[in-house]
Design a protein around this motif. Structure first.
Motif, PDB file in Angstrom:
ATOM      1  N   CYS A 139     -28.786 -38.003  58.826  1.00 19.09           N
ATOM      2  CA  CYS A 139     -27.765 -38.984  58.436  1.00 19.09           C
ATOM      3  C   CYS A 139     -26.442 -38.337  58.036  1.00 19.09           C
ATOM      4  N   ALA A 140     -26.476 -37.063  57.694  1.00 19.43           N
ATOM      5  CA  ALA A 140     -25.264 -36.373  57.250  1.00 19.43           C
ATOM      6  C   ALA A 140     -24.149 -36.438  58.277  1.00 19.43           C
ATOM      7  N   TRP A 141     -24.501 -36.607  59.574  1.00 21.32           N
ATOM      8  CA  TRP A 141     -23.492 -36.608  60.631  1.00 21.32           C
ATOM      9  C   TRP A 141     -22.901 -37.990  60.904  1.00 21.32           C
ATOM     10  N   SER A 192     -21.520 -46.942  60.569  1.00 19.95           N
ATOM     11  CA  SER A 192     -21.578 -45.603  59.980  1.00 19.95           C
ATOM     12  C   SER A 192     -21.755 -45.672  58.475  1.00 19.95           C
ATOM     13  N   LYS A 193     -20.953 -46.502  57.837  1.00 24.29           N
ATOM     14  CA  LYS A 193     -20.953 -46.598  56.374  1.00 24.29           C
ATOM     15  C   LYS A 193     -22.292 -47.116  55.846  1.00 24.29           C
ATOM     16  N   PRO A 235     -20.922 -40.035  59.194  1.00 19.35           N
ATOM     17  CA  PRO A 235     -19.492 -40.262  58.933  1.00 19.35           C
ATOM     18  C   PRO A 235     -18.555 -39.718  60.003  1.00 19.35           C
ATOM     19  N   ALA A 236     -19.047 -38.866  60.914  1.00 20.39           N
ATOM     20  CA  ALA A 236     -18.184 -38.382  61.999  1.00 20.39           C
ATOM     21  C   ALA A 236     -17.689 -39.523  62.876  1.00 20.39           C
ATOM     22  N   LEU A 278     -17.386 -36.772  55.285  1.00 21.67           N
ATOM     23  CA  LEU A 278     -18.264 -35.943  56.121  1.00 21.67           C
ATOM     24  C   LEU A 278     -18.620 -34.586  55.501  1.00 21.67           C
ATOM     25  N   TYR A 295     -25.550 -45.027  56.533  1.00 22.24           N
ATOM     26  CA  TYR A 295     -25.663 -43.912  55.595  1.00 22.24           C
ATOM     27  C   TYR A 295     -26.006 -44.414  54.195  1.00 22.24           C
ATOM     28  N   LEU A 298     -14.194 -40.810  57.476  1.00 18.99           N
ATOM     29  CA  LEU A 298     -14.244 -39.429  57.962  1.00 18.99           C
ATOM     30  C   LEU A 298     -14.178 -38.425  56.814  1.00 18.99           C
ATOM     31  N   THR A 325     -21.380 -35.117  52.864  1.00 16.77           N
ATOM     32  CA  THR A 325     -22.702 -35.505  53.373  1.00 16.77           C
ATOM     33  C   THR A 325     -23.397 -34.328  54.046  1.00 16.77           C
ATOM     34  N   LEU A 326     -22.624 -33.430  54.671  1.00 16.80           N
ATOM     35  CA  LEU A 326     -23.218 -32.255  55.306  1.00 16.80           C
ATOM     36  C   LEU A 326     -23.758 -31.268  54.264  1.00 16.80           C
TER      37      LEU A 326
END
Length: 409
Positions: free
Chosen positions: A387-389, A239-240, A391-392, A305, A243, A302, A308-309
């Motif tokens: 990619c904004a999602w 995830s890290k 970190p979920a 998030l 992104y 987390l 990033t959104l």
């Protein structure tokens, strides 16, 4: 910067039941070498606009350059870590930096896309040698403050990564590809420092096994629990770094496309973001030592998030501010993740360091290649909305084990 002779002579800890004190001269020297190493490596993505124009590359080919560099490092790092766990090589860091130096010189003179890939592979090989062994030396010099030691070591790399785009903007971009060779001086300085660090490391080898037995933490976890925890940490790394690949490789193109800024302005924005990453790195380790690495991991992955959104919908000012927050928060996780993993598998510092550094590099490389192809098909702005999602995935941190004696709570 050099290591005083008296430091090298006196760093060997007395064989007492207590932990040796933190060897800050060694940690700082490692950090400086990490700065020089990663500054050189960061020149590669920083000059992508120049290479794109000079060699008529598309986004897919740019992604392949990053993939070659990252995958070379990714595949070799765990193997080198496993080898040096069993047979420590005090001067292997000098050899690794030599590979980086050769790759740098080749990059400055590469006449074709194929030679660019060869240069990227050589620089990746240098990284594969540097990171697991340097991480081991940082742990040996930590005096039990493992999170702090990893943060001091890693912040040098983050600062070097932040300097690369700035130096590229003001030195390489105006003068062209051949000016990359000027940075050979940085590699030569690193080789000198790493030779001195190798002397210190060699002097510690007779006591390293005793030191490891006194400082490694017993996990009290089953093999299945350890594997499950490592898999969770791997997903968080995915995830890290997936992104981060969207920002480190394509942030300049995003800014130029969406806000019509110049190449130099875009690279200055990239420098600000990478500086925020450096700040987050130095914060994460000591905080993890104090409040528990699990909390840092949870909050970092987390917690980023919401930012990033918001990023794909922001104007230029808010884009800059949001990327600073994203850089600080997201970067605070890696020191905590790495030390957490080292404590899951006591006595395998090199293997775990190589595995996680390698996996991080691999995810960055795969991310760059995949996102480059995606950008060619759907546009660079759509990449950031997707990619904004990522970190979920930080929700998986809930499944990490709680074990206060290891600093994991």
């Amino acid at each position: 910067m050099s290591i005083p002779a008296e430091v090298i002579a006196n760093e060997t800890p007395a064989p007492t039941p207590e932990l040796p004190s933190t060897a800050f001269p060694i940690l700082i020297s490692l950090s400086v070498c990490h700065l020089l190493n990663d500054m050189i490596q960061s020149l590669l993505p920083a000059i992508y606009p120049l290479l794109k124009t000079s060699f008529a590359l598309d986004f897919g080919q740019i992604g392949l350059i990053t993939l070659t560099f990252q995958i070379t490092a990714s595949l070799l790092q765990p193997m080198i870590g496993m080898l040096t766990d069993r047979h420590p090589k005090p001067y292997s860091l000098v050899i690794g930096m030599g590979s980086t130096l050769i790759g740098l010189l080749l990059l400055s003179q590469a006449p074709s896309f194929t030679m660019l890939l060869v240069a990227a592979a050589l620089i990746g090989t240098g990284s594969a040698v540097f990171h697991p062994e340097s991480s081991r030396i940082a742990r040996l010099a930590s005096g039990g403050r493992h999170g702090l030691a990893q943060s001091v070591f890693q912040v040098g790399g983050n600062l070097g990564s932040a300097m690369g785009p700035l130096l590229a903007a003001f030195i390489i971009m105006p003068r062209g590809q051949s000016s990359i060779a000027w940075f050979a001086v940085a590699a030569a300085v690193a080789i000198i420092l790493l030779t001195r660090i190798g002397h210190w490391y060699r002097s510690q080898l007779p006591l390293a096994k005793h030191h490891r037995k006194r400082t490694e933490v017993e996990t009290h976890l089953t093999r299945r629990q350890v594997i499950a925890a490592l898999l969770v940490l791997g997903m968080l790394i995915f995830s890290k770094y997936f992104y981060l690949a969207s920002l480190s490789s394509y942030y300049t193109f995003y800014l130029m496309h969406k806000f019509d800024v110049s190449v130099q302005s875009a690279q200055l924005h990239l420098f600000v973001f990478l500086g925020a990453v450096a700040a987050g790195t130095i914060i994460g380790g000591p905080v993890g030592d104090r409040i528990g690495r699990r909390y840092v991991i949870w909050g970092s992955i987390l917690g980023v998030l919401p930012f990033t959104l918001l990023l794909p919908h922001a104007n230029l000012l808010w884009t800059t501010l949001l990327t600073v927050v994203i850089g600080v928060v997201l970067a605070s996780a890696f020191s905590a993740i790495l030390v957490f993993a080292q404590e899951l598998v006591p006595g395998r510092t090199g293997m775990i360091s190589g595995l996680f550094f390698g996996f991080a590099f691999g995810m960055g490389g795969i991310g760059a290649a995949v996102l480059g192809q995606l950008a060619d098909h759907v546009g660079i702005e759509a990449v950031y909305r997707i990619c904004a999602w990522l970190p979920a995935i930080g929700l998986l941190a809930w499944f990490l084990p709680r074990q206060e004696s290891a600093g994991w709570h």
